[in-house]
Each structure stands twice: as structure tokens, then as C-alpha cells.
Design an enzyme around this catalytic site. Sequence first.
Site, PDB file in Angstrom:
ATOM      1  N   ASP A  86       7.066   3.153  -1.889  1.00  0.00           N
ATOM      2  CA  ASP A  86       6.808   2.787  -3.279  1.00  0.00           C
ATOM      3  C   ASP A  86       7.158   1.323  -3.511  1.00  0.00           C
ATOM      4  OD1 ASP A  86       5.902   3.369  -5.828  1.00  0.00           O
ATOM      5  OD2 ASP A  86       7.861   4.008  -6.560  1.00  0.00           O
ATOM      6  N   GLU A  87       6.591   0.747  -4.568  1.00  0.00           N
ATOM      7  CA  GLU A  87       6.781  -0.674  -4.906  1.00  0.00           C
ATOM      8  C   GLU A  87       6.437  -1.563  -3.712  1.00  0.00           C
ATOM      9  OE1 GLU A  87       7.119  -1.123  -7.885  1.00  0.00           O
ATOM     10  OE2 GLU A  87       8.310   0.493  -8.776  1.00  0.00           O
TER      11      GLU A  87
END
Length: 251
Positions: A86-87
Site C-alpha cells: 500500500d502507498e
Amino acid sequence: MAELVFFTGPMDCGKSTLALQVHHTQSTAGRAGQLFTKFDRSGDSVISSRLGLSSPAAEVGDELDFFGYAVTELTAGRRLDYLICDEAQFYTDLQVEQLARVVDDLQLDVFAFGILTDFRTRLFPGSGRLVELADRMETLQVQPVCWCGQRATHNARVIDGVMVTEGSQLVVGDTDAVEQASTEPAGDPLPEADGTVPGMPSETAQPTDPGTVTYEVLCRQHHRRRMTRALAQATLSPEPLPFGQDPPRID
């Protein structure tokens, strides 16, 4: 056949929610995986969703070698079938290349989630490299909405109520405070408590001298005009112009 899949979209479209859903689906099928994140909105080593969902995750530092991590896990006899990243817009070019190598050489699936462009409408380096290397890129179907009702496609940075288009690419803020501010009377300052963290962005942080930072998703037209929701409330009249009405009679 293992794949490197990049799921992308602007802020508020549910990327972290989908990351947690993919992990749930994969794990319930009997597969083993590891979650990674960088600069999550919660400020902890966790993948968190605005819907209230969260799960612990390993924090990605610039020194992390994804391929080395995967090799260490496998040679230690621990099962590893996939990575949730994620990110991913904050990952380095080298780390994205390591993820591609994890897929090609180790046959592990990699599911990456991230924003394509920053508040200046420029590609994040990590996202740009993912576009170049991913086997498949998916745009999330849930689309955020600009204050005007149009599809929101651009991320706007707001400092003390004013939209800016210059500054460090990495500054943390969130969109929740902007949504709260929409209920305030027109012309009032934005009341967010989120601040900035030098050297990072996702989407809560500690206030610093530059001012209070939040983000808002806008359509391209209003991003170009720097017309945020708060500015529209303060400047646009709620009363329609009297076009089409009969002129007053003069006796």
C-alpha cells in the site's frame, strides 16, 4: 503465473480498503502473504481505511530490499505467496524494480496500491515506475466526487484553507477535515487538526510552522482554477441569477 498488479486512483477512492480486501480474499483461500505500507494516514505501521478497517503492516523504509526480504523468508522455510504493497507511490524506483523481480524470479504475486499524481499533477516516482513495469494496471471503479458533482480526478493540497501548487512533494494530510469543514458557515477558516510531517505525503500528522495541511479531491477544471469547496462556499452565491424572469412592470 505470478503478476505485478498496480491498483490506482485519486485519494478517497478506496485503495487501502481494496488492499485489505485483497489480503482477506487471498488469506481465506489458504495463501500466505505480507502487508507493507509507507506513511499511512494513521501514522503507525498499519494499513488503515477511512471505513474503519485496519491491519498491521511492515513499514517500508528506503533501505528495504523487497527481493532480499522474500528470499530470506523462503529460505527460512516460511511460506510466502504474495505481497500487499500500500502507498506504493512513495516507494523508490529501485524498490519497484525489486517487486518486479519478486514476481519474475520467485513467482510471488505482488498487489500494489497507490496514487498516480501529486498535488502538482506530476507523477510520483514510485507510481511512474509501476506504470512502466506492472503486468496490469487497474483504475479503481469507485470514483470520488468533486464538490461540484463532477468526477474528482486531481489531488489538491490545502494549507490553512488556501490551495497551493508548489512545495515539497511529500507532506502528509488527510481529506476527512475538509469534509468536516464543508458544514461550517461560508468564509470561516478550515478547522482541521492535521499537520505536516517533513519528508513524507498520504493522506495525520503534527502541526508545524508552514501551517495546517489537508487534501481535497477536485475535478480538473476546479483544480486548475484552485477552487476548493471552502472557497466556493465563500465566494459563490447560493441564489440563482434572475435570468428568464419577467421584468417588473412600471405603471
